[in-house]
Scaffold this motif. Structure first.
Motif: not given
Length: 97
Positions: A3, A27-28, A20-21, A23-25, A1
């Motif tokens: 950023n 989802v959160k 990846e970063y 997509l993580d944001r 990840m």
């Protein structure tokens, strides 16, 4: 990840991150049912925002403006000595989401 933060390109701030970063944001924010505004941006759009201050203010409201254009990615790397490896191509981002 990855950023690396936000960098000013022409007159807007662009996020130097990877899929990846981001997509993580997403989802959160989705789990919290928060609104998240993302704009994969091309160089032409940044030029339009530079010439149209109303449009620039609209872009300023986005949570993430990501480099869809190879030229924006290269500009971030060159101007700020960042080592961002890939642009976040809008259609690929939508497929990953």
């Amino acid at each position: 990840m990855v950023n690396f933060g936000k960098y000013k390109i022409i007159d807007n701030f662009v996020d130097a991150c990877d899929y990846e970063y981001l997509l993580d944001r997403i989802v959160k924010h989705q789990k919290k049912r928060d609104i998240l505004l993302i704009c994969p941006i091309a160089s032409q759009t940044l030029v339009l925002a530079y010439n149209d201050k109303k449009f620039k203010r609209i872009l300023d409201k986005f949570d993430y403006i990501v480099p869809c254009s190879e030229w924006i990615k290269r500009s971030i790397n060159f101007l700020y000595n960042v080592k961002l490896k890939k642009r976040l191509y809008g259609p690929n981002l939508m497929l990953k989401i």
